[in-house]
Design an enzyme around this catalytic site. Structure first.
Site, PDB file in Angstrom:
ATOM      1  N   ARG A  74     -45.561  12.600 -13.880  1.00 42.87           N
ATOM      2  CA  ARG A  74     -46.449  13.662 -14.364  1.00 42.87           C
ATOM      3  C   ARG A  74     -47.329  14.172 -13.232  1.00 42.87           C
ATOM      4  O   ARG A  74     -48.221  13.474 -12.748  1.00 42.87           O
ATOM      5  CB  ARG A  74     -47.317  13.118 -15.493  1.00 42.87           C
ATOM      6  N   ARG A  96     -35.002  16.391 -12.575  1.00 40.74           N
ATOM      7  CA  ARG A  96     -36.263  15.733 -12.215  1.00 40.74           C
ATOM      8  C   ARG A  96     -36.251  14.226 -12.459  1.00 40.74           C
ATOM      9  O   ARG A  96     -37.204  13.541 -12.069  1.00 40.74           O
ATOM     10  CB  ARG A  96     -37.431  16.373 -12.973  1.00 40.74           C
ATOM     11  N   HIS A 170     -42.604  23.544 -11.475  1.00 38.15           N
ATOM     12  CA  HIS A 170     -43.664  23.269 -12.458  1.00 38.15           C
ATOM     13  C   HIS A 170     -44.924  22.766 -11.737  1.00 38.15           C
ATOM     14  O   HIS A 170     -45.302  21.593 -11.838  1.00 38.15           O
ATOM     15  CB  HIS A 170     -43.138  22.218 -13.434  1.00 38.15           C
ATOM     16  N   ASP A 215     -50.203  27.927 -23.218  1.00 40.35           N
ATOM     17  CA  ASP A 215     -48.783  27.834 -22.862  1.00 40.35           C
ATOM     18  C   ASP A 215     -48.194  29.238 -22.987  1.00 40.35           C
ATOM     19  O   ASP A 215     -47.800  29.667 -24.066  1.00 40.35           O
ATOM     20  CB  ASP A 215     -48.060  26.856 -23.791  1.00 40.35           C
ATOM     21  N   GLU A 274     -46.399  28.158 -12.814  1.00 41.59           N
ATOM     22  CA  GLU A 274     -45.015  27.792 -12.542  1.00 41.59           C
ATOM     23  C   GLU A 274     -44.165  29.008 -12.176  1.00 41.59           C
ATOM     24  O   GLU A 274     -44.078  29.964 -12.953  1.00 41.59           O
ATOM     25  CB  GLU A 274     -44.413  27.104 -13.766  1.00 41.59           C
TER      26      GLU A 274
END
Length: 302
Positions: A74, A96, A170, A215, A274
Site C-alpha cells: 500500500r 503489482r 497509482h 474517487d 493517477e
C-alpha cells in the site's frame, strides 16, 4: 517501508549507487546518491520511495503495509495492469503482485561528468507471460517498467503483444495537511465512483479539494496535474503521457478505518493522482506497443 531501509544490509551491489536489499520477504532495489534516494521493489516493479536531495520524501507508504510475497504493497506507485479496478481478479491486475525481472541498471547519468541537475539512475524491469500469468489472463505479453530517478522522477510502462488492456500508475503523494490540498489541471468532466454517477461537468479551473471520500475519473484531463500542498510548502507536478484519464482518490475516514493496511488517520497524509488509461483501452499490436508514463517534479509553494 521503514525509514531505515537505506541502512539495511546489502544483499548484492548493482552499481556504485545501487544495491539490492530486502524489506520483509521482498527484494528491493535501493538507490543512494548525493542527489536522490529511491527504492523499487521487484514485486510489482513498484516505486516505494523517491526523495530528491534536500527535500522531504515525495511518496507516501503505509506504516502498516505487509511486505509479503503475493500481497499488494500500500503506497508508492503501484502499477495497475492489465486491468484497472475490479474489471478482473485480483483487483487492479496481477502485475503489482508478481515478481518482475531486473533487466538493467544504468548509472551513466551520474558522477562528476554528468550535467549538474540532470544526474539520474535508470532502472529497467520486465514481466513476461508465464503459466502463472495465464491463470489470470490468456494473452502473451512482455511489459517493461522504466524508471529515471533523479531531481525528477519518470515512470514509463510499455506493454507489447496483441491485446487490449487498461492501466494506471497509482501514485500516492505524501501531503502535509489533506484539508489544504487542491489538485488542478484535471479538466471538467469526471465520473464520480463514490456516488456511482455518470460524467459531471465541473468547472475545469476549480480542481478538486478533499472533503470526505473521493474517487473520481477525470476523462478530459490536461497533461499536468499540479498538487498544491501549502502545509508541505511545495507543489508536486504530475505530468502525464499516453493517458486518457486522471484518477483522483482518497479513502476518507470511514473507508480508511476498514482498511487493514491504512492507519485510521493515515488517509490524511496522502492523495492519489493517477496517470491512467481506463475509459478507453490501451491497444497493443505486434510492432506497436502501448505506452503510459508519468513524471513527478516538485516546486516550492508560492
Amino acid at each position: 517501508m521503514p525509514e531505515d531501509v537505506f541502512a539495511l544490509p546489502v544483499d548484492r551491489r548493482l552499481g556504485a549507487h545501487t544495491t539490492l536489499r530486502r524489506v520483509g520477504a521482498l527484494p528491493v532495489v535501493v538507490v543512494t546518491h548525493p542527489r536522490v534516494r529511491a527504492a523499487v521493489t521487484l514485486q510489482g516493479a513498484q516505486l516505494l520511495h523517491w526523495q530528491p536531495a534536500g527535500e522531504e520524501p515525495v511518496l507516501w507508504l503505509s506504516e502498516t503495509t505487509a511486505f509479503e510475497e503475493g500481497r499488494a504493497v500500500r503506497g508508492g506507485v503501484p502499477i495497475c495492469w492489465p486491468w484497472f479496478g475490479a474489471a478482473g481478479r485480483p483487483t487492479h491486475g496481477f502485475a503489482r503482485i508478481l515478481p518482475w525481472e531486473l533487466l538493467d541498471v544504468d548509472e551513466s547519468g551520474v558522477g562528476d561528468e554528468a550535467v549538474s541537475g540532470d544526474e539520474a539512475v535508470r532502472l529497467t524491469l520486465v514481466l513476461r507471460a508465464s503459466e502463472e500469468t495465464r491463470a489470470y489472463w490468456p494473452h502473451e505479453f512482455e511489459v517493461f517498467a522504466r524508471f529515471v530517478l533523479g531531481r525528477e522522477c519518470r515512470i514509463e510502462l510499455e506493454a507489447g503483444g496483441d491485446f487490449e488492456s487498461t492501466a494506471a500508475l497509482h501514485t500516492y503523494l505524501r501531503v502535509g495537511d489533506l484539508d489544504e490540498v487542491r489538485v488542478t489541471g484535471l479538466g471538467g468532466p469526471y465520473v464520480d465512483k463514490v456516488l456511482d454517477t455518470p460524467v459531471h461537468a465541473a468547472p475545469a479551473a476549480e480542481g478538486v479539494a478533499f472533503r470526505g471520500r473521493t474517487d473520481r475519473v477525470y476523462t478530459h484531463p490536461g497533461d499536468v496535474s499540479p498538487v498544491e500542498d501549502p502545509a508541505g510548502k511545495r507543489v508536486v507536478e504530475v505530468r502525464h503521457e499516453g493517458h486518457t484519464d486522471v484518477v483522483v482518490w482518497n479513502p476518507g475516514a470511514d473507508l480508511a478505518r476498514s482498511m487493514a493496511d491504512v492507519p485510521d488517520d493515515g488517509y490524511r497524509e496522502f492523495v492519489c493522482v493517477e496517470t491512467a488509461h481506463v475509459s478507453r483501452p490501451l491497444v497493443s499490436t505486434p510492432g506497436a506497443p502501448a505506452r503510459l508514463a508519468a513524471t513527478l517534479r516538485t516546486v516550492p509553494a508560492a
